[in-house]
Design an enzyme around this catalytic site. Structure first.
Site, PDB file in Angstrom:
ATOM      1  CB  SER A 136       2.950  -0.395  -3.866  1.00  0.00           C
ATOM      2  OG  SER A 136       2.971   1.017  -4.035  1.00  0.00           O
TER       3      SER A 136
ATOM      4  CG  HIS B 221      -1.731   1.250   1.370  1.00  0.00           C
ATOM      5  ND1 HIS B 221      -1.598   2.135   2.412  1.00  0.00           N
ATOM      6  CD2 HIS B 221      -2.700   1.764   0.570  1.00  0.00           C
ATOM      7  CE1 HIS B 221      -2.449   3.137   2.266  1.00  0.00           C
ATOM      8  NE2 HIS B 221      -3.122   2.928   1.154  1.00  0.00           N
ATOM      9  CB  SER B 222       0.956   4.247   0.333  1.00  0.00           C
ATOM     10  OG  SER B 222       1.418   5.579   0.249  1.00  0.00           O
ATOM     11  CG  LEU B 223       7.280   4.484   0.712  1.00  0.00           C
ATOM     12  CD1 LEU B 223       7.808   5.128  -0.565  1.00  0.00           C
ATOM     13  CD2 LEU B 223       7.824   5.212   1.932  1.00  0.00           C
TER      14      LEU B 223
END
EC number: 3.1.1.3
Length: 715
Positions: free
Chosen positions: A354, A350-352
């Protein structure tokens, strides 16, 4: 407990039927007990601290039954360890404590519960202690068998419980100051309801999780310690994700479950924020942080700065090492606890998180071999190539006598790389050896560079011959070329660790991968490029997510096309989207019809006059027919052609990053979100944990690799 024991003595003395000299009385009690009294069914609970309050949560029925069987198994039950919650927690029966297996979490108390009373501020019931519950049960049994009620008991906390009848039992809190003069507690204050048995209280008890695990997914969080608007940790958010998946398996894979083809998917969280901020960087930041707007600055230091940490070579190395080593550790531990596991492994970020996974995957080597072999796991896990050990390094520096100090302090090479001069001094290393060690680490860090692949140009070629647009190196031949450590996309020059398994699918939620690749100077992804060890890649995002970016336009930059719309989990488009499309289609139809009518009117107005009325009528009839027949079909045919073009458009080739399939998948916004997209921007970035549509797409893609499909395809 003295008051309880005295009360039991009073009961035995006042009740003539309990006298040991009266055998007929005992027979009467046994007969009545058999006809009226039924033993209470216990249920096991555990205590969680939620919002600084103790909350008692029931185990699912399957786990509670296992705990009860272990409890009644015999003398060795106190040494028993019972796995619960799908194997993610262990309950030590002797300690009555519940411990997390895969992550760090405070141990929680476990209790075998039979009697409950209603709490102070909410309607949730609180279980009595096991010892006092036994006293209550014995008193209740006597009251039922003798039909003598109005029994009054005093708990160890000087609380009063009165059993009026089987349906009316109350609990009184001791009034403050009531026992200052030595008086006994009275039934003052607001009475609370007392219930016997878990079936008489309002609490949700789930059936339990399937024992069979088909697939394992590691979930990596983004910036900060909190993962949603309720400031919950990654563990709690992944618990929600897992719960949603269990519900969707029952509703959308019902046939496969009935045929016992599938079990469930296990999701395990991966936490890298805590190890990063335990390196001492928070203390360094605190020294330079201004005292004003303290909360905002603390939030910035604890959350937003994670992005900058990842762009720092020092802390980026810590982050990627933590993520990879934690996933490897969890994988080995999972196989130890589930030796019959035959499924695959996927990863989600999720977010960073990924972006971290994306960088790790691009730097893997396709020479892993068969990681499913359990006996090969230790060698794979410890394989670091030709890298010398810490003992060999110290021997090279002629400092072997200090190896025992590092071994005692449990300092390995990675930990030594993070040590400062002060740390070595505290371990008792003299000044000279300290300088040698620090200088060796510094020179080694500079020498272990990342060899970026450079295009080989013929002799005499100048820089103008090199393509201006940066592209991914394809490296699809699987030769395991060591040169491709960062595939030329401007990654931070660190040594990316190796995973001990090959992920099947990589899911990115609300991902800024596209933005970071662009900022790093990458303008185009080679359509032939794919991850060395991972076959699938899905970029899933909410349309209002301010952090999410697309990937497909970087693979096919010259073509504009929409992302794939994720179907609603109930099998249709959301109503407001259908209404919007219907209105758009209606307005286009009205526009086309209006233009066609105006065109016909203009042609009839500019038509040349005829000399005779009859001749004009016949001419109009003969001329209007071909005109109308030529006008209407042209309008209709243009619409049909447009639809046909849309339907018969050639499929878009988005490269091999997802095995030739589409990469970008967009969720459908909720009706309330469509009113103001700015208002729901932050919420949309944190919506994936409880999104049924997201979870269903993940399950669908995972089970498709096993040849198992949804009961009904979603439209």
């Amino acid at each position: 407990m003295s008051s309880v024991e005295s009360h039991e003595e009073q009961l035995s003395q006042s009740d003539p039927s309990s006298s040991p000299n009266s055998c007929s009385s005992f027979e009467l009690i046994d007969m009545d007990a058999g006809s009226l009294y039924e033993p209470v069914s216990p249920h096991w609970f555990y205590c969680k601290i939620i919002d600084s309050k103790e909350t008692w949560i029931p185990f699912n029925s399957q786990d509670s039954q296992q705990l009860e069987e272990a409890y009644g198994s015999g003398k060795d039950c106190d040494r028993r360890v019972v796995p619960t919650d799908g194997g993610r927690y262990d309950v030590h029966l002797g300690e009555r404590m519940r411990y997390a297996v895969y992550w760090d979490e405070l141990a929680s108390e476990v209790r075998r519960c039979t009697w409950f009373y209603k709490g102070d501020k909410d309607n949730k019931y609180v279980p009595y202690s096991e010892s006092f519950s036994q006293v209550l049960e014995e008193t209740y049994m006597l009251a039922v068998t003798l039909d003598e009620w109005k029994k009054k008991l005093e708990s160890p906390n000087r609380e009063v419980i009165i059993l009026h009848n089987p349906k009316l039992m109350v609990h009184y809190q001791p009034v403050a100051g009531s026992d200052e003069w030595g008086s006994t507690p009275t039934e003052q204050g607001r009475p609370r309801t007392v219930k016997r048995g878990v079936e008489n209280i309002s609490v949700d008890i789930h059936c339990g999780e399937p024992l069979q695990i088909d697939h394992l997914v590691f979930v990596v969080h983004g910036i900060g310690p909190a993962c949603d608007l309720r400031f919950r940790s990654i563990v709690q958010c992944v618990n929600d994700f897992r719960s949603v998946s269990l519900n969707l398996l029952q509703t959308h894979f019902k046939k496969a479950q009935e045929n016992q083809q599938i079990g469930r998917v296990e999701f395990l969280p991966v936490n890298w924020h805590s190890p990063l901020h335990s390196t001492g960087v928070d203390v360094d930041l605190q020294r330079i942080t201004l005292p004003s707007i303290n909360r905002l600055r603390h939030f910035t230091n604890d959350t937003i700065l994670d992005v900058f940490f990842y762009n720092s070579p020092t802390y980026c190395q810590t982050i990627v090492d933590t993520v990879a080593s934690e996933m490897n550790r969890l994988y080995v531990l999972f196989l130890q606890r589930n030796p019959n596991f035959k499924g695959g492994v996927s990863i989600a970020g999720h977010s960073l998180g990924s972006l971290i996974l994306f960088d790790i995957l691009t730097n893997q080597k396709d020479s892993l071999g068969d990681v499913d072999s359990k006996k090969d796991l230790p060698s794979i896990f410890m394989d670091q190539g030709d890298t010398p050990t810490l003992e060999e390094d110290l021997k090279k520096l002629q400092l072997s006598e200090f190896f025992s100090i590092f071994e005692k302090e449990k300092v390995d090479k990675e930990a030594l790389a993070l040590c400062t001069d002060k740390d070595l001094q505290e371990m008792g290393i003299p000044l000279g050896p300290r300088k040698k060690i620090l200088n060796y680490l510094r020179t080694r860090k500079n020498s272990v560079g990342i060899n970026r692949p450079t295009p080989k140009s013929p002799a005499g070629a100048n820089m103008s011959n090199i393509p201006k647009e940066s592209e991914f190196c394809s490296s699809t031949n699987g030769t395991g070329n060591d040169e491709h450590l960062d595939v030329g996309i401007g990654q931070v020059p660190v040594k990316y660790p190796r995973l001990i398994y090959k992920p099947e699918i990589f899911f990115a939620f609300g991902s800024p991968i596209g933005m970071f690749l662009t900022v790093r100077g990458l303008k185009r992804i080679d359509p032939n490029y794919k991850f060395p060890t991972c076959k699938g890649f899905f970029n899933i995002y909410h349309p209002f997510d301010p952090v999410a970016y697309r990937i497909e336009p970087m693979v096919v930059p010259g073509v504009e096309f929409e992302p794939m719309l994720i179907p609603h989990h109930k099998g249709r488009k959301r109503m407001h989207l259908e209404l919007r499309e219907g209105l758009t289609r209606m307005s286009m139809d009205l526009k086309n019809n209006l233009l066609g009518s105006l065109r016909m009117a203009w042609k009839s107005f500019t038509r040349a006059p005829y000399p005779a009325l009859q001749a004009s009528e016949t001419a109009e009839e003969t001329e209007a027919e071909p005109e109308s027949s030529s006008e209407k079909p042209s309008d209709v045919s243009t619409e049909e052609n447009l639809v046909a073009v849309k339907q018969e458009a050639p499929p878009i080739h988005v490269g091999m990053l997802n095995g030739g399939q589409r990469i970008d998948y967009v969720l459908q916004e909720k009706p309330i979100e469509s009113f103001n997209e700015y208002l729901f921007a932050l919420q949309s970035h944190l919506c994936y944990w409880e999104s049924e549509d997201t979870v269903l797409l993940v399950l669908k893609e995972i089970y498709q690799t096993q040849g198992i499909f949804l009961d009904q395809p979603l439209q």
